[in-house]
Scaffold this motif. Sequence first.
Motif, PDB file in Angstrom:
ATOM      1  N   ALA A 289       0.826  -1.203   0.000  1.00 64.62           N
ATOM      2  CA  ALA A 289       0.000   0.000   0.000  1.00 64.62           C
ATOM      3  C   ALA A 289       0.865   1.260   0.000  1.00 64.62           C
ATOM      4  N   GLY A 290       2.020   1.203   0.684  1.00 66.74           N
ATOM      5  CA  GLY A 290       2.927   2.342   0.685  1.00 66.74           C
ATOM      6  C   GLY A 290       3.446   2.666  -0.705  1.00 66.74           C
ATOM      7  N   LEU A 291       3.666   1.617  -1.510  1.00 64.45           N
ATOM      8  CA  LEU A 291       4.133   1.818  -2.880  1.00 64.45           C
ATOM      9  C   LEU A 291       2.996   2.152  -3.832  1.00 64.45           C
ATOM     10  N   GLY A 292       1.749   2.039  -3.349  1.00 62.43           N
ATOM     11  CA  GLY A 292       0.607   2.298  -4.218  1.00 62.43           C
ATOM     12  C   GLY A 292       0.279   3.764  -4.385  1.00 62.43           C
ATOM     13  N   ARG A 293       0.934   4.630  -3.654  1.00 64.50           N
ATOM     14  CA  ARG A 293       0.699   6.073  -3.770  1.00 64.50           C
ATOM     15  C   ARG A 293       1.939   6.747  -4.323  1.00 64.50           C
ATOM     16  N   LYS A 294       1.781   7.577  -5.330  1.00 66.00           N
ATOM     17  CA  LYS A 294       2.916   8.294  -5.902  1.00 66.00           C
ATOM     18  C   LYS A 294       3.536   9.192  -4.845  1.00 66.00           C
ATOM     19  N   GLY A 295       4.847   9.095  -4.700  1.00 63.51           N
ATOM     20  CA  GLY A 295       5.546   9.877  -3.697  1.00 63.51           C
ATOM     21  C   GLY A 295       5.577   9.214  -2.340  1.00 63.51           C
ATOM     22  N   GLY A 296       4.946   8.055  -2.201  1.00 61.27           N
ATOM     23  CA  GLY A 296       4.959   7.341  -0.930  1.00 61.27           C
ATOM     24  C   GLY A 296       6.359   6.841  -0.600  1.00 61.27           C
ATOM     25  N   VAL A 297       6.722   6.888   0.658  1.00 61.20           N
ATOM     26  CA  VAL A 297       8.063   6.505   1.103  1.00 61.20           C
ATOM     27  C   VAL A 297       7.978   5.211   1.901  1.00 61.20           C
ATOM     28  N   VAL A 298       8.703   4.212   1.471  1.00 64.56           N
ATOM     29  CA  VAL A 298       8.859   2.979   2.244  1.00 64.56           C
ATOM     30  C   VAL A 298      10.246   2.996   2.873  1.00 64.56           C
ATOM     31  N   ARG A 299      10.321   2.840   4.173  1.00 65.88           N
ATOM     32  CA  ARG A 299      11.607   2.875   4.883  1.00 65.88           C
ATOM     33  C   ARG A 299      12.250   1.493   4.807  1.00 65.88           C
ATOM     34  N   TRP A 300      13.113   1.353   3.824  1.00 64.07           N
ATOM     35  CA  TRP A 300      13.663   0.026   3.519  1.00 64.07           C
ATOM     36  C   TRP A 300      14.633  -0.456   4.583  1.00 64.07           C
ATOM     37  N   SER A 301      15.208   0.423   5.367  1.00 61.61           N
ATOM     38  CA  SER A 301      16.088  -0.025   6.449  1.00 61.61           C
ATOM     39  C   SER A 301      15.277  -0.788   7.502  1.00 61.61           C
ATOM     40  N   THR A 302      14.091  -0.259   7.832  1.00 61.45           N
ATOM     41  CA  THR A 302      13.215  -0.966   8.767  1.00 61.45           C
ATOM     42  C   THR A 302      12.720  -2.272   8.157  1.00 61.45           C
ATOM     43  N   ALA A 303      12.355  -2.219   6.871  1.00 57.51           N
ATOM     44  CA  ALA A 303      11.880  -3.427   6.200  1.00 57.51           C
ATOM     45  C   ALA A 303      12.964  -4.500   6.163  1.00 57.51           C
ATOM     46  N   THR A 304      14.209  -4.088   5.951  1.00 59.71           N
ATOM     47  CA  THR A 304      15.307  -5.058   5.907  1.00 59.71           C
ATOM     48  C   THR A 304      15.491  -5.738   7.252  1.00 59.71           C
ATOM     49  N   ARG A 305      15.451  -4.964   8.338  1.00 62.44           N
ATOM     50  CA  ARG A 305      15.550  -5.572   9.672  1.00 62.44           C
ATOM     51  C   ARG A 305      14.398  -6.540   9.923  1.00 62.44           C
ATOM     52  N   MET A 306      13.227  -6.196   9.415  1.00 60.85           N
ATOM     53  CA  MET A 306      12.072  -7.071   9.571  1.00 60.85           C
ATOM     54  C   MET A 306      12.262  -8.368   8.779  1.00 60.85           C
ATOM     55  N   PHE A 307      12.775  -8.275   7.571  1.00 65.06           N
ATOM     56  CA  PHE A 307      13.016  -9.471   6.759  1.00 65.06           C
ATOM     57  C   PHE A 307      14.038 -10.392   7.430  1.00 65.06           C
ATOM     58  N   ILE A 308      15.061  -9.796   8.030  1.00 67.89           N
ATOM     59  CA  ILE A 308      16.074 -10.604   8.729  1.00 67.89           C
ATOM     60  C   ILE A 308      15.430 -11.337   9.894  1.00 67.89           C
ATOM     61  N   ALA A 309      14.565 -10.644  10.629  1.00 67.07           N
ATOM     62  CA  ALA A 309      13.867 -11.283  11.750  1.00 67.07           C
ATOM     63  C   ALA A 309      12.992 -12.429  11.270  1.00 67.07           C
TER      64      ALA A 309
END
Length: 424
Positions: A289-309
């Motif tokens: 949903a974050g990527l579904g809006r133009k200009g939306g920002v996804v914080r990939w550093s947080t997402a990366t830590r989540m993927f590692i977990a």
Amino acid sequence: MEHITLLLGIVIITALVFDFTNGFHDTANAMATTISTGALKPKTAVAMSAVLNLVGAFMSVEVAKTISKGLVNEEGIQPEVIFAALVGAILWNLVTWLVGLPSSSSHALMGGLIGAAVASAGMGAVNGSVVVTKVLIPAIAAPLVAGVAAMLAAKLTYKLGNKVGEKTSAKGYRAGQIASAGLVSLAHGTNDAQKTMGIITLALIAGNALPAGANPPVWVIVSAGLAIAMGTYLGGWRIIRTMGKGLTDLQPQQGFAAQTSAASVILASSTLGFSLSTTHACSGAVMGAGLGRKGGVVRWSTATRMFIAWGLTLPAAALVASIAELVMRTGDIGIAAVTVFLVGSCFAIWLISRRQVVDHNNVNELETSTGETDEPGVVTTAMAAVTVPPTTAAAGTTAAVTDEDLKATIPASTATPAAPAAAV
């Protein structure tokens, strides 16, 4: 009620403790976006989620059957194995809650069960085909399917809302968010509460209190539903903050798209008996949903830590559970030692959490000490490249003003102190 021994009673209580941690660990799945967009007040949101989790616990037992009958072979499994599995799952839940990472309670439980079963009876105690088809494949597919669905749904909601005023559209989608959040809570109850039902049923079978292949008794369903509802009401505020504000900033349209997509995936998996991670589905939907809006920002550093977990959940819980099972082989002393270790670890984690309290009062305040930033990453920057640039006239006006400001600034460096004011 079935004949319950002391050890079996300890295992059942520990299972309900796990169910309780599952509740507050996964509250964010249903209510993080609703709270972050202001559709519901925090305490109201978790109360609503708790009630619907309880209702959902009575809707199906398919996932409970997967845990109690399919994941490990019932023959040769002792109550000590179930206890060890719960130790690994509870500790992983609490550690990830402490750092605010939305990891999977389901995978923690299954990892603990696999690790303890292998330590007790070898690799033959685990049904590998069930692990692959009903655990690993859904773990990969769920966030992808939910993420793509949420991204497309978010784009559609903005497209449909172009002819409606922004305030009217946001108000309508906030109402939609309340309904979709309720659906996610209901779906969570049908999936996650059943996992504890399954583990208690497996313990009862292992302790000869139920015949092999038995379905969860009514008292097991009721107690598991109440435990997860109470945990949900407490609210896992640290993880709600991460999912609501830490991954991306959502508008009501995006929150509605994320919750609807996640609920659809979870309900479908519950019907099929897949032991799906609701955390994976909901987190994938939030990022989509974050990527579904133009200009939306996804914080990939947080997402990366989540993927590692996510990647560490199964092996970490399995390792702790296998060590606990080996210790308990020494007999009553070993069981007592593992129990003391579990209680002491839980208390220590709670004490650490009190150093920086996160609750309903500050859940929407993004923590700045973690190094997170709202600056767009590589993926977000690439997607932002397709946005429509400002009109030529507006751009020219801005440039002209900027040039005049620069011209006025150059002589100001050598003029009297009053010169800049005169220039302005």
